[in-house]
Each structure stands twice: as C-alpha cells, then as structure tokens.
Design an enzyme around this catalytic site. Structure first.
Site, PDB file in Angstrom:
ATOM      1  N   ASP A 102       0.796  -1.243   0.000  1.00  0.00           N
ATOM      2  CA  ASP A 102       0.000   0.000   0.000  1.00  0.00           C
ATOM      3  C   ASP A 102       0.821   1.282   0.000  1.00  0.00           C
ATOM      4  O   ASP A 102       0.254   2.383  -0.063  1.00  0.00           O
ATOM      5  CB  ASP A 102      -0.965   0.004   1.211  1.00  0.00           C
ATOM      6  CG  ASP A 102      -0.230  -0.195   2.552  1.00  0.00           C
ATOM      7  OD1 ASP A 102      -0.825  -0.799   3.460  1.00  0.00           O
ATOM      8  OD2 ASP A 102       0.940   0.248   2.682  1.00  0.00           O
ATOM      9  N   HIS A 119       6.699  -7.833  -1.249  1.00  0.00           N
ATOM     10  CA  HIS A 119       5.607  -8.294  -2.119  1.00  0.00           C
ATOM     11  C   HIS A 119       5.215  -7.265  -3.166  1.00  0.00           C
ATOM     12  O   HIS A 119       4.116  -7.299  -3.695  1.00  0.00           O
ATOM     13  CB  HIS A 119       4.388  -8.676  -1.255  1.00  0.00           C
ATOM     14  CG  HIS A 119       4.665  -9.846  -0.362  1.00  0.00           C
ATOM     15  ND1 HIS A 119       3.940 -10.102   0.782  1.00  0.00           N
ATOM     16  CD2 HIS A 119       5.601 -10.813  -0.408  1.00  0.00           C
ATOM     17  CE1 HIS A 119       4.418 -11.185   1.382  1.00  0.00           C
ATOM     18  NE2 HIS A 119       5.438 -11.640   0.682  1.00  0.00           N
ATOM     19  N   CYS A 130       6.543  -8.368 -21.914  1.00  0.00           N
ATOM     20  CA  CYS A 130       7.566  -7.391 -22.351  1.00  0.00           C
ATOM     21  C   CYS A 130       7.991  -6.434 -21.248  1.00  0.00           C
ATOM     22  O   CYS A 130       8.916  -5.632 -21.437  1.00  0.00           O
ATOM     23  CB  CYS A 130       7.027  -6.596 -23.549  1.00  0.00           C
ATOM     24  SG  CYS A 130       5.754  -5.391 -23.104  1.00  0.00           S
ATOM     25  N   CYS A 155       2.390  -5.473 -26.625  1.00  0.00           N
ATOM     26  CA  CYS A 155       2.709  -6.807 -27.196  1.00  0.00           C
ATOM     27  C   CYS A 155       1.577  -7.807 -27.045  1.00  0.00           C
ATOM     28  O   CYS A 155       1.690  -8.948 -27.490  1.00  0.00           O
ATOM     29  CB  CYS A 155       3.971  -7.372 -26.516  1.00  0.00           C
ATOM     30  SG  CYS A 155       3.646  -8.003 -24.849  1.00  0.00           S
ATOM     31  N   SER A 194       0.777 -11.831  10.879  1.00  0.00           N
ATOM     32  CA  SER A 194       0.501 -13.152  11.460  1.00  0.00           C
ATOM     33  C   SER A 194       1.739 -14.035  11.363  1.00  0.00           C
ATOM     34  O   SER A 194       1.794 -15.113  11.951  1.00  0.00           O
ATOM     35  CB  SER A 194      -0.673 -13.795  10.703  1.00  0.00           C
ATOM     36  OG  SER A 194      -0.349 -13.915   9.318  1.00  0.00           O
ATOM     37  N   ASN A 218       1.306  -7.474  17.936  1.00  0.00           N
ATOM     38  CA  ASN A 218       0.258  -8.002  17.084  1.00  0.00           C
ATOM     39  C   ASN A 218      -0.984  -8.294  17.912  1.00  0.00           C
ATOM     40  O   ASN A 218      -0.864  -8.749  19.061  1.00  0.00           O
ATOM     41  CB  ASN A 218       0.727  -9.286  16.386  1.00  0.00           C
ATOM     42  CG  ASN A 218      -0.088  -9.584  15.132  1.00  0.00           C
ATOM     43  OD1 ASN A 218      -0.169  -8.757  14.228  1.00  0.00           O
ATOM     44  ND2 ASN A 218      -0.722 -10.748  15.120  1.00  0.00           N
ATOM     45  N   ILE A 236      -2.077  -1.894  17.681  1.00  0.00           N
ATOM     46  CA  ILE A 236      -0.816  -1.208  17.355  1.00  0.00           C
ATOM     47  C   ILE A 236      -0.844   0.237  17.838  1.00  0.00           C
ATOM     48  O   ILE A 236       0.118   0.722  18.434  1.00  0.00           O
ATOM     49  CB  ILE A 236      -0.557  -1.300  15.840  1.00  0.00           C
ATOM     50  CG1 ILE A 236      -0.226  -2.752  15.460  1.00  0.00           C
ATOM     51  CG2 ILE A 236       0.593  -0.371  15.411  1.00  0.00           C
ATOM     52  CD1 ILE A 236      -0.309  -3.035  13.975  1.00  0.00           C
TER      53      ILE A 236
HETATM   54  N1  APR Z   1      -3.429  -3.823  15.808  1.00  0.00           N
HETATM   55  C1  APR Z   1      -2.705  -4.942  16.062  1.00  0.00           C
HETATM   56  N2  APR Z   1      -2.727  -6.043  15.270  1.00  0.00           N
HETATM   57  C2  APR Z   1      -3.553  -6.013  14.194  1.00  0.00           C
HETATM   58  C3  APR Z   1      -4.351  -4.896  13.871  1.00  0.00           C
HETATM   59  C4  APR Z   1      -4.256  -3.765  14.739  1.00  0.00           C
HETATM   60  N3  APR Z   1      -4.963  -2.644  14.511  1.00  0.00           N
HETATM   61  N4  APR Z   1      -5.063  -5.187  12.738  1.00  0.00           N
HETATM   62  C5  APR Z   1      -4.719  -6.448  12.382  1.00  0.00           C
HETATM   63  N5  APR Z   1      -3.814  -6.946  13.253  1.00  0.00           N
HETATM   64  C6  APR Z   1      -3.125  -8.230  13.198  1.00  0.00           C
HETATM   65  C7  APR Z   1      -4.033  -9.432  13.045  1.00  0.00           C
HETATM   66  O1  APR Z   1      -4.293  -9.986  14.329  1.00  0.00           O
HETATM   67  C8  APR Z   1      -3.183 -10.383  12.186  1.00  0.00           C
HETATM   68  O2  APR Z   1      -2.527 -11.356  12.982  1.00  0.00           O
HETATM   69  O3  APR Z   1      -2.328  -8.181  12.026  1.00  0.00           O
HETATM   70  C9  APR Z   1      -2.134  -9.495  11.523  1.00  0.00           C
HETATM   71  C10 APR Z   1      -2.270  -9.442  10.016  1.00  0.00           C
HETATM   72  O4  APR Z   1      -1.981 -10.735   9.537  1.00  0.00           O
HETATM   73  P1  APR Z   1      -2.350 -11.102   8.015  1.00  0.00           P
HETATM   74  O5  APR Z   1      -3.744 -10.638   7.721  1.00  0.00           O
HETATM   75  O6  APR Z   1      -1.994 -12.536   7.831  1.00  0.00           O
HETATM   76  O7  APR Z   1      -1.388 -10.178   7.151  1.00  0.00           O
HETATM   77  P2  APR Z   1       0.139 -10.435   6.817  1.00  0.00           P
HETATM   78  O8  APR Z   1       0.851 -11.059   7.964  1.00  0.00           O
HETATM   79  O9  APR Z   1       0.679  -9.159   6.294  1.00  0.00           O
HETATM   80  O10 APR Z   1       0.056 -11.487   5.599  1.00  0.00           O
HETATM   81  C11 APR Z   1       1.275 -11.794   4.924  1.00  0.00           C
HETATM   82  O11 APR Z   1      -0.030 -12.929   3.232  1.00  0.00           O
HETATM   83  O12 APR Z   1      -1.882 -12.962   1.878  1.00  0.00           O
HETATM   84  C12 APR Z   1      -0.513 -12.709   1.902  1.00  0.00           C
HETATM   85  O13 APR Z   1       0.661 -11.304   0.456  1.00  0.00           O
HETATM   86  C13 APR Z   1      -0.219 -11.276   1.539  1.00  0.00           C
HETATM   87  O14 APR Z   1       1.545  -9.858   2.407  1.00  0.00           O
HETATM   88  C14 APR Z   1       0.472 -10.709   2.771  1.00  0.00           C
HETATM   89  C15 APR Z   1       0.987 -11.960   3.463  1.00  0.00           C
END
Ligand code: APR
Length: 248
Positions: A102, A119, A130, A155, A194, A218, A236
């Site tokens: 983002d 990513h 191309c 292309c 996660s 997290n 966060i």
């Molecule tokens: N405060 C604290 N934690 C948060 C908040 C918040 N406001 N909002 C979400 N979370 C936590 C959730 O509990 C979750 O464990 O953020 C974590 C986000 O985990 P994912 O949704 O799995 O995202 P991410 O770890 O970035 O995924 C990795 O997976 O699908 C692919 O390419 C995609 O880059 C991504 C990759």
C-alpha cells in the site's frame, strides 16, 4: 509485563529493523488478510499459476484488485506508520521490511530507499511478457470499462498488478537486502503480521538466529511468539508509539 519488557529492549537498541504486515494498515482503512473480516474471508486466492493459465482466474484476480484499490489509494498513514518514522528520525531504523503493497510507509515520510517491499506495491500493472507498465489507476479504469483482464497494448501479453502472488517469485534483490539487514540488526520489531507466510516470515527468524532481539506487536498470537524477547498482543495504535519514544 511484556509491554515494559518490550519498551526496555527497544530503548536499548540502536540498529532496529522494522518488519510489518497488513495489520499496521487496518487503522488506515486497508483490510488485512487473515482477521475475521479480512481479504481471505471474502475472496478466494488466485495464485500465479492460475493467473497465467486461466482467463477466468485473471478476471477474478482483477475483480478483487479493482475492488480493493479505492481504500488503498485513499488511505492515510496512521500512528503505527509514524512510530517507524520516529525511529528513523532518531537514527535507529536501519531498514523497514514490509509485506504490504500500500506504500503507506513511504507516504508516512520514510525515504523510499529505507523501505524494502517484499511483495511489491499496487502502483502499476506490468506486462508479464515485455515488462511494459501502466499506472494502476489506468488499469482499473480499463477493467471498469469492460476489459475484465487487461492485455498489454505493446505486445498483447498479460497485464498483472506489480505485486507478488502466491507461487510467484519474490524480488530477489529485495529479499537479499532484507536478509542482510536482518543479519546485522540488534533488534527486529515485527508489527501487524501473522508471520505465517514464507519466505517473508523467515526474515524475523534470520534476525533472531543472528543474535538480534525479536519484538512482536500483534493483536493475535503468532508462531514466532516463543522466540521473541517480548510478544505484545494489543492494538498497534495503543502499543507501538509508547515503545519508540525516548525518555523516561
Ligand atoms: N493492531 C494490532 N494487530 C492487528 C491490527 C491492529 N490494529 N489489525 C490487524 N492486526 C493483526 C491481526 O491480528 C493479524 O494477525 O495483524 C495481523 C495481520 O496478519 P495477516 O492478515 O496474515 O497479514 P500479513 O501477515 O501481512 O500477511 C502476509 O499474506 O496474503 C498474503 O501477500 C499477503 O503480504 C500478505 C501476506
């Protein structure tokens, strides 16, 4: 307990690598992937193999991307992003490794060269044949005008958002820089991930194995909590700013 431990450990570090996931952007209105209301609760995954081999797969992939674009395009950085800018201002952020697409870390004020995007980013679409690129806004307009899976106008090749799909090669140079940063930091601060997707989740492990302290912030538990010096489960916005401010 863990918040005080995390604060003490961050205060004692001077070469910090930030490592972020989609959770740092949810406060900005960009949904994450694995929370109950996340992207994968509402969309099926179209992996790279399906994208290149199936027109229906490409149509579904573009439908998802176009639907998600307005929230990402209009998002503003939040307190989590600004906490890493504060570490950079203090001269203690050696790199910010992100899984996010983002560009909110750059929009928050971190210099582009400090942000390692594992990513890719949703800024443009690229031709898989191309390499020609078009602005992502233009690609979305073409999809909304009926070109459900846009083709390259140079292309005829397949146009794909410049983000890494499951099964697609990661940017090797970015991974190498992220691994090098992880090996030389004294603390890795993993926020809003996660920590289940590889090879991205290997970066915090590399740092830990090289002797750095791992701090996790997290909402939900992660598989790396057990090797962290502190794993703080909370919002966060409530936790991160207090970890990075210097002073008492
Ligand atoms: N405060 C604290 N934690 C948060 C908040 C918040 N406001 N909002 C979400 N979370 C936590 C959730 O509990 C979750 O464990 O953020 C974590 C986000 O985990 P994912 O949704 O799995 O995202 P991410 O770890 O970035 O995924 C990795 O997976 O699908 C692919 O390419 C995609 O880059 C991504 C990759």
């Amino acid at each position: 307990m863990d918040v005080q431990t995390a604060r003490r450990l961050v205060a004692g570090a001077s070469r910090i690598v930030g490592f972020t996931g989609a959770g740092i952007s949810t406060e900005s209105g960009v949904p994450d992937f694995r929370s109950p209301n996340g992207v994968w609760a509402r969309n099926r995954i179209v992996d790279f193999q399906e994208f290149v081999s199936s027109e229906a797969g490409r149509v579904e992939y573009w439908r998802q991307k176009v639907a998600a674009w307005p929230a990402m395009r209009d998002a503003e950085p939040n307190a989590g992003h600004h906490a890493f800018v504060e570490l950079h201002r203090q001269g203690r952020l050696s790199a910010l490794v992100t899984q996010n697409i983002d560009r909110l870390h750059q929009r928050s004020g971190l210099p582009a060269e400090a942000v390692l995007e594992l990513h890719g980013a949703t800024t443009e679409a690229v031709c898989l044949s191309c390499g020609d690129t078009i602005e992502f806004d233009e690609a979305c307009r073409r999809v909304e005008d009926g070109e459900e899976a846009p083709r390259c106008r140079q292309c005829g090749g397949l146009l794909k958002p410049a983000t890494v799909s499951f099964g697609q090669a990661m940017p090797a140079d970015v991974m190498l820089r992220a691994e090098a940063a992880a090996r030389t930091c004294d603390l890795l601060l993993a926020v809003g991930s996660s920590l289940v997707v590889e090879p991205a989740a290997s970066i915090p492990r590399i740092a830990r194995q090289a002797g750095a302290v791992l701090i996790i912030v997290n909402r939900d538990p992660t598989p790396l909590d057990g090797i962290a010096g502190a794993a703080v489960h909370g919002e966060i916005r409530d936790v991160l700013p207090g970890l990075v401010t210097r002073g008492d």
